[in-house]
Motif scaffolding. Structure first.
Motif, short mmCIF file in Angstrom:
data_model
loop_
_atom_site.label_atom_id
_atom_site.label_comp_id
_atom_site.label_asym_id
_atom_site.label_seq_id
_atom_site.Cartn_x
_atom_site.Cartn_y
_atom_site.Cartn_z
N ASN A 69 28.84 48.39 -16.68
CA ASN A 69 28.55 49.75 -17.12
C ASN A 69 26.83 49.93 -17.39
OD1 ASN A 69 31.25 50.42 -17.01
ND2 ASN A 69 31.43 49.34 -19.10
N ALA A 70 26.02 49.23 -17.11
CA ALA A 70 24.48 49.26 -17.37
C ALA A 70 24.12 50.81 -16.52
CB ALA A 70 23.76 48.34 -16.71
N MET A 71 23.25 51.41 -17.09
CA MET A 71 22.93 52.58 -16.43
C MET A 71 21.33 52.23 -15.51
SD MET A 71 23.21 55.37 -19.06
CE MET A 71 24.72 55.64 -20.13
N LEU A 72 21.41 52.44 -14.12
CA LEU A 72 20.29 51.69 -13.47
C LEU A 72 19.82 53.02 -12.76
CD1 LEU A 72 22.00 48.65 -12.20
CD2 LEU A 72 20.25 48.83 -14.15
N GLU A 73 20.21 54.33 -13.24
CA GLU A 73 19.34 55.36 -12.51
C GLU A 73 17.93 55.41 -12.22
OE1 GLU A 73 21.65 56.39 -15.20
OE2 GLU A 73 23.52 56.20 -13.89
N ASN A 74 17.59 55.87 -11.23
CA ASN A 74 15.88 56.36 -11.12
C ASN A 74 15.02 55.23 -11.33
OD1 ASN A 74 16.68 59.14 -10.37
ND2 ASN A 74 16.88 59.34 -12.57
N LEU A 75 15.56 54.20 -10.99
CA LEU A 75 14.62 52.77 -11.14
C LEU A 75 13.19 52.99 -10.42
CD1 LEU A 75 17.36 49.87 -10.68
CD2 LEU A 75 16.28 50.91 -12.81
N ALA A 76 12.25 52.72 -11.20
CA ALA A 76 10.79 52.81 -10.50
C ALA A 76 10.62 52.01 -9.20
CB ALA A 76 9.65 52.48 -11.72
N SER A 77 11.11 50.71 -9.14
CA SER A 77 11.11 49.71 -8.20
C SER A 77 12.05 48.69 -8.53
CB SER A 77 9.62 49.25 -8.11
OG SER A 77 9.39 48.58 -7.06
N ILE A 78 12.60 48.02 -7.51
CA ILE A 78 13.22 47.08 -7.40
C ILE A 78 12.64 45.93 -6.28
CG2 ILE A 78 15.29 47.94 -8.19
CD1 ILE A 78 16.45 47.75 -5.20
N ALA A 79 11.52 46.05 -5.89
CA ALA A 79 10.78 45.33 -4.92
C ALA A 79 10.69 43.83 -5.31
CB ALA A 79 9.46 45.75 -4.65
N GLY A 80 11.36 42.97 -4.49
CA GLY A 80 11.22 41.37 -4.93
C GLY A 80 12.35 41.22 -6.16
N ALA A 81 13.06 42.12 -6.59
CA ALA A 81 13.89 41.48 -7.68
C ALA A 81 14.88 40.87 -7.02
CB ALA A 81 14.45 42.86 -8.31
N ASP A 82 15.70 39.81 -7.81
CA ASP A 82 16.76 39.15 -7.43
C ASP A 82 18.00 39.34 -8.26
OD1 ASP A 82 18.39 37.15 -6.61
OD2 ASP A 82 16.64 35.59 -6.29
N PHE A 83 19.09 39.83 -7.23
CA PHE A 83 20.27 40.20 -7.96
C PHE A 83 21.28 39.24 -7.56
CE2 PHE A 83 18.02 44.28 -7.57
CZ PHE A 83 18.25 44.95 -8.81
N THR A 84 21.00 38.01 -7.20
CA THR A 84 22.02 37.05 -6.77
C THR A 84 23.13 36.75 -7.96
OG1 THR A 84 20.36 35.98 -5.41
CG2 THR A 84 22.17 34.67 -5.89
N MET A 85 24.36 36.66 -7.54
CA MET A 85 25.36 36.71 -8.39
C MET A 85 25.76 37.47 -9.43
SD MET A 85 25.46 32.51 -8.17
CE MET A 85 26.09 32.34 -9.73
N VAL A 86 24.97 38.57 -9.66
CA VAL A 86 24.91 39.61 -10.86
C VAL A 86 26.33 40.02 -10.78
CG1 VAL A 86 24.43 42.07 -11.26
CG2 VAL A 86 22.68 40.62 -10.73
N GLN A 87 26.88 40.25 -12.23
CA GLN A 87 28.45 40.57 -12.29
C GLN A 87 28.22 41.90 -12.94
OE1 GLN A 87 29.86 37.58 -15.26
NE2 GLN A 87 28.23 36.39 -14.45
N GLY A 88 29.44 42.66 -12.75
CA GLY A 88 29.75 43.93 -13.19
C GLY A 88 29.04 45.29 -12.52
N LEU A 89 28.29 45.13 -11.48
CA LEU A 89 27.87 46.06 -10.86
C LEU A 89 28.96 46.92 -10.13
CD1 LEU A 89 24.45 45.19 -8.84
CD2 LEU A 89 24.83 46.96 -10.76
N SER A 90 29.13 48.21 -10.23
CA SER A 90 29.88 49.13 -9.64
C SER A 90 29.74 49.14 -8.13
CB SER A 90 29.97 50.50 -10.17
OG SER A 90 28.80 51.19 -10.09
#
Length: 128
Positions: free
Chosen positions: A78-99
């Protein structure tokens, strides 16, 4: 803590539930295992931040800069991730709860962001 400057601070396992971190400078901060449930982080600079295993349920992260952010195993339910400035190089491995919707939005970002190599986690955003 609106607009606070905490770059490179060690906040491992900190309890920042419902904290107001809008516009905060959190570049390089270590929030490994931190409780950020319900925190307001809109427009925060999380460039190179460590959010490994962080509890980010219900966090409001609109317009955040997540460049090279380590989000491995973070809980983003339920995190609000709208209009992110950048995700370049971000690591989302094994992230939980993303819709499914959030995953689709993240995967639809440009190749110039998704194919950026994170030298710390040794993978691209697309791979994660």
């Amino acid at each position: 803590m609106n607009g606070v400057y905490l770059c490179t601070a060690n906040l491992r396992n900190a309890d920042l539930q419902n904290a107001n971190l809008r516009g905060a400078y959190l570049s390089g901060v270590d929030l490994t295992g931190a409780n950020l449930k319900g925190s307001a982080m809109s427009s925060a600079d999380l460039n190179k931040a460590f959010l490994t295993g962080a509890f980010l349920q219900d966090a409001r992260m609109m317009s955040c800069d997540l460049r090279f952010c380590d989000l491995r195993a973070a809980d983003l339910k339920n995190a609000m991730l709208e209009n992110l400035a950048s995700i370049a190089g971000a690591d989302f491995t094994m992230v939980q709860g993303l819709s499914d919707g959030d995953r689709t939005i993240l995967k639809s970002r440009s190749a110039s962001e998704l194919d950026v190599w994170n030298s710390y986690t040794r993978r691209t955003t697309r791979e994660s």
